[in-house]
Each structure stands twice: as structure tokens, then as C-alpha cells.
Design a protein around this motif. Structure first.
Motif, PDB file in Angstrom:
ATOM      1  N   GLY A  52       0.805  -1.219   0.000  1.00  0.00           N
ATOM      2  CA  GLY A  52       0.000   0.000   0.000  1.00  0.00           C
ATOM      3  C   GLY A  52       0.834   1.262   0.000  1.00  0.00           C
ATOM      4  N   ASP A  53       0.114   2.360   0.164  1.00  0.00           N
ATOM      5  CA  ASP A  53       0.707   3.699   0.147  1.00  0.00           C
ATOM      6  C   ASP A  53       0.905   4.142   1.598  1.00  0.00           C
ATOM      7  OD1 ASP A  53       1.210   6.412   0.011  1.00  0.00           O
ATOM      8  OD2 ASP A  53      -0.518   6.872  -1.252  1.00  0.00           O
ATOM      9  N   ILE A  54       2.135   4.375   1.974  1.00  0.00           N
ATOM     10  CA  ILE A  54       2.441   4.671   3.378  1.00  0.00           C
ATOM     11  C   ILE A  54       1.784   5.980   3.845  1.00  0.00           C
ATOM     12  CG2 ILE A  54       4.598   5.996   3.091  1.00  0.00           C
ATOM     13  CD1 ILE A  54       5.787   4.136   5.305  1.00  0.00           C
ATOM     14  N   ALA A  66      14.194   9.841   2.851  1.00  0.00           N
ATOM     15  CA  ALA A  66      14.476  11.195   2.374  1.00  0.00           C
ATOM     16  C   ALA A  66      15.874  11.275   1.767  1.00  0.00           C
ATOM     17  CB  ALA A  66      14.353  12.167   3.548  1.00  0.00           C
ATOM     18  N   ASN A  67      16.262  12.474   1.368  1.00  0.00           N
ATOM     19  CA  ASN A  67      17.664  12.733   1.012  1.00  0.00           C
ATOM     20  C   ASN A  67      18.244  13.687   2.048  1.00  0.00           C
ATOM     21  OD1 ASN A  67      17.370  15.589   0.039  1.00  0.00           O
ATOM     22  ND2 ASN A  67      15.984  14.562  -1.389  1.00  0.00           N
ATOM     23  N   SER A  68      19.549  13.915   1.982  1.00  0.00           N
ATOM     24  CA  SER A  68      20.205  14.603   3.094  1.00  0.00           C
ATOM     25  C   SER A  68      19.776  16.067   3.247  1.00  0.00           C
ATOM     26  CB  SER A  68      21.725  14.506   2.961  1.00  0.00           C
ATOM     27  OG  SER A  68      22.105  15.041   1.724  1.00  0.00           O
ATOM     28  N   GLY A  73      11.656  15.391  -2.411  1.00  0.00           N
ATOM     29  CA  GLY A  73      12.231  14.735  -3.584  1.00  0.00           C
ATOM     30  C   GLY A  73      11.154  13.918  -4.267  1.00  0.00           C
ATOM     31  N   GLY A  74      11.551  12.823  -4.884  1.00  0.00           N
ATOM     32  CA  GLY A  74      10.586  11.965  -5.565  1.00  0.00           C
ATOM     33  C   GLY A  74      10.199  10.782  -4.683  1.00  0.00           C
ATOM     34  N   GLY A  75       9.666   9.740  -5.291  1.00  0.00           N
ATOM     35  CA  GLY A  75       9.352   8.495  -4.593  1.00  0.00           C
ATOM     36  C   GLY A  75       8.480   8.702  -3.376  1.00  0.00           C
ATOM     37  N   VAL A  76       8.799   7.966  -2.327  1.00  0.00           N
ATOM     38  CA  VAL A  76       7.980   8.034  -1.114  1.00  0.00           C
ATOM     39  C   VAL A  76       8.123   9.405  -0.447  1.00  0.00           C
ATOM     40  CG1 VAL A  76       9.679   6.986   0.457  1.00  0.00           C
ATOM     41  CG2 VAL A  76       7.242   6.688   0.886  1.00  0.00           C
ATOM     42  N   ASP A  77       9.281  10.002  -0.584  1.00  0.00           N
ATOM     43  CA  ASP A  77       9.529  11.342  -0.033  1.00  0.00           C
ATOM     44  C   ASP A  77       8.555  12.355  -0.644  1.00  0.00           C
ATOM     45  OD1 ASP A  77      10.793  13.414   1.300  1.00  0.00           O
ATOM     46  OD2 ASP A  77      12.617  13.387   0.089  1.00  0.00           O
ATOM     47  N   GLY A  78       8.463  12.333  -1.973  1.00  0.00           N
ATOM     48  CA  GLY A  78       7.537  13.236  -2.660  1.00  0.00           C
ATOM     49  C   GLY A  78       6.102  12.979  -2.242  1.00  0.00           C
ATOM     50  N   ILE A 159      13.426   1.404   2.587  1.00  0.00           N
ATOM     51  CA  ILE A 159      14.404   2.498   2.449  1.00  0.00           C
ATOM     52  C   ILE A 159      15.512   2.123   1.454  1.00  0.00           C
ATOM     53  CG2 ILE A 159      16.122   3.875   3.720  1.00  0.00           C
ATOM     54  CD1 ILE A 159      14.385   3.197   6.277  1.00  0.00           C
ATOM     55  N   SER A 160      15.853   3.066   0.615  1.00  0.00           N
ATOM     56  CA  SER A 160      16.968   2.963  -0.357  1.00  0.00           C
ATOM     57  C   SER A 160      16.721   2.056  -1.547  1.00  0.00           C
ATOM     58  CB  SER A 160      18.282   2.508   0.323  1.00  0.00           C
ATOM     59  OG  SER A 160      18.916   3.591   0.958  1.00  0.00           O
ATOM     60  N   THR A 161      15.567   1.392  -1.618  1.00  0.00           N
ATOM     61  CA  THR A 161      15.395   0.401  -2.699  1.00  0.00           C
ATOM     62  C   THR A 161      14.773   0.984  -3.963  1.00  0.00           C
ATOM     63  OG1 THR A 161      13.238  -0.332  -1.888  1.00  0.00           O
ATOM     64  CG2 THR A 161      15.177  -1.485  -1.039  1.00  0.00           C
ATOM     65  N   GLY A 162      14.523   2.294  -3.979  1.00  0.00           N
ATOM     66  CA  GLY A 162      14.002   2.939  -5.181  1.00  0.00           C
ATOM     67  C   GLY A 162      15.119   3.684  -5.892  1.00  0.00           C
ATOM     68  N   ALA A 163      15.069   4.997  -5.821  1.00  0.00           N
ATOM     69  CA  ALA A 163      16.058   5.834  -6.513  1.00  0.00           C
ATOM     70  C   ALA A 163      17.482   5.518  -6.075  1.00  0.00           C
ATOM     71  CB  ALA A 163      15.745   7.305  -6.236  1.00  0.00           C
ATOM     72  N   TYR A 164      17.678   5.089  -4.844  1.00  0.00           N
ATOM     73  CA  TYR A 164      19.032   4.840  -4.342  1.00  0.00           C
ATOM     74  C   TYR A 164      19.582   3.458  -4.703  1.00  0.00           C
ATOM     75  CZ  TYR A 164      19.286   9.264  -1.725  1.00  0.00           C
ATOM     76  OH  TYR A 164      19.356  10.591  -1.385  1.00  0.00           O
TER      77      TYR A 164
END
Ligand code: AR6
Length: 216
Positions: A52-54, A66-68, A73-78, A159-164
Motif C-alpha cells: 500500500g501507500d504509506i 528522504a535525502n540529506s 524529492g521523488g518516490g515516497v519522499d515526494g 528504504i533505499s530500494t528505489g532511486a538509491y
């Protein structure tokens, strides 16, 4: 196939669900939009995997990948920033960024979650630059920060498994190991939800969780 209602401040579904049982249900959110979910429970219900959507989860704290900069940003952060509204960004601006492996707290603003724990995962560079240890620290610090404000329910994205680019299975193993460790460190933690965004990711988490949390 029951209707599972999610309301602010309530748990996602009845506590009495048997160990490790997968099922399909429908979640009705505060917004009255319903969508299909799949979930499974482990560790006497203290660990939950979910598709689902967190941003929709009515837990005490959601974790943001997030990023630092902590400025979105994008992904879950966005998705978290969009759902929480501009107040979240305003609060994030006061935090002075965050190092990889660390975590910082804000309120949830317009999210159903009361708090957001912002953590910064490692960028995958092949595995030889301490990525595993940094990812483990993200989970450990996030649980520490959430427990620090008395959170009893916490939801993590992967965490980290998308853009990272961190490999999913390797990341899921680290996530589950750290969550298991956190459950013994924080007895007041009632539920940790591992919120997956694709059926394939959920299947990976479930396979690993079933072996890690298998009843003795
Ligand atoms: N709910 C749950 N999981 C989600 C959602 C959602 N709404 N949206 C995406 N995911 P990513 P990272 C999953 O890229 O790899 C951002 O731009 C997604 O499928 O969001 O840590 C930040 O600002 C994946 O499994 O985060 C950073 O710059 C997981 O969330 C960078 O991306 C993480 O994917 C962080 O990269």
C-alpha cells in the motif's frame, strides 16, 4: 474478507489476527477512498507486512526515505510531502539536513500519522562502501527517534530500494533483522509495519519474515 477500517489513532485492523496469516481486505481511510490491501502478521502481531501507500496509514509515526537536504524529492519522499502539505517542508527547513544513517523527527501535518521520522538511506554503490551498515543504522535510528516520542506504531517504506538502488532482498533482510532487534529493545512498540509498494516487494518481505519470525 472483512472490511478493515482505518481511522486516526486506531490500529489498522483487529489485534487478534493469527500469526503470519495472509489475507486480502479493503481499507477504508479517513478520506473515504477504499483500495485493496494485502497484509500478513508476524511476531505475535507486532510485525506487519502490507502492500500500500504509506501516506495513508494511521500510525503514530511513518518513516520517510528522504535525502540529506530533507527538503523533499521523488518516490515516497515526494508522496509524503504532497500528502502532508507545505507545513511539513517548513518544519523540515528548520532541521538543517540529515546525514545518511541518521533520522530526524517532524510532526505529520496533514498525514493521518502523528509524526514523520525522516531518515536518509545509503546510495547503493556495489556494496563495498558500508551500505549495509548505513541502512541498518537508518532502521535503528528511526526506531529510536520514534520510541523517543512514545510511538507505539511505526510504518517503514523499503528504504533505499528505489532511486538509491539498494537491492531489494538484501535491504529487506536488513530491515527485518533491525525491526526484530527493535522489538526487543522497545517493549512498548506494539506494531511495526513494513509498507511495500509492489506485490513483488511484498512477496520478498513475506518470504524473509516467515523464516525470521517463524514460531520456535
Ligand atoms: N508508499 C510506500 N512505499 C513507496 C511509496 C509510497 N507512497 N512510494 C514509493 N515507495 P524511494 P530511496 C517505495 O525512491 O530509494 C527521493 O527522491 C518504492 O517503491 O522513494 O531511499 C528522496 O528525496 C521503494 O521500494 O527512496 C531521495 O533523493 C521505496 O519506497 C531518494 O528518493 C524507496 O524508494 C531516496 O531514495
Amino acid at each position: 474478507m472483512g472490511l478493515i477500517s482505518v481511522h486516526r489513532g486506531r490500529s489498522l485492523s483487529p489485534q487478534s489476527e493469527p500469526l503470519g496469516v495472509s489475507r486480502r481486505g479493503r481499507v477504508a481511510h479517513d478520506s473515504c477512498v477504499a483500495h485493496d490491501v494485502r497484509m500478513a502478521r508476524y511476531a505475535s502481531g507486532r510485525v506487519e507486512t502490507l502492500l500500500g501507500d504509506i501516506t495513508r496509514l494511521a500510525v503514530d509515526a511513518v518513516v520517510n526515505a528522504a535525502n540529506s537536504s530533507l527538503l523533499g524529492g521523488g518516490g515516497v519522499d515526494g508522496a509524503i510531502h504532497r500528502a502532508a502539505g507545505p507545513g511539513l517542508l517548513a518544519e523540515c527547513r528548520l532541521l538543517g539536513g540529515c546525514e545518511a544513517g541518521d533520522a530526524k523527527l517532524t510532526r505529520g501535518h496533514r498525514l493521518p500519522a502523528r509524526f514523520v521520522v525522516h531518515t536518509v538511506g545509503p546510495v547503493w554503490r556495489g556494496g563495498g562502501e558500508g551500505e549495509d551498515a548505513t541502512l541498518a543504522r537508518c532502521y535503528r535510528r528511526s526506531l529510536e527517534v520514534a520510541a523517543g516520542v512514545g510511538a507505539r506504531s511505526v510504518a517503514f517504506p523499503s528504504i533505499s530500494t528505489g532511486a538509491y538502488g539498494f537491492p531489494m532482498e538484501r535491504a529487506a533482510a536488513i530491515a527485518l533483522r533491525e525491526v526484530k532487534d527493535g522489538l526487543s529493545r522497545y517493549p512498548e512498540l506494539e506494531r511495526v509495519t513494513l509498507c511495500c509498494f509492489s506485490p513483488a516487494d511484498l512477496a520478498t518481505y513475506d518470504r524473509l519474515a516467515a523464516s525470521l519470525f517463524a514460531p520456535g
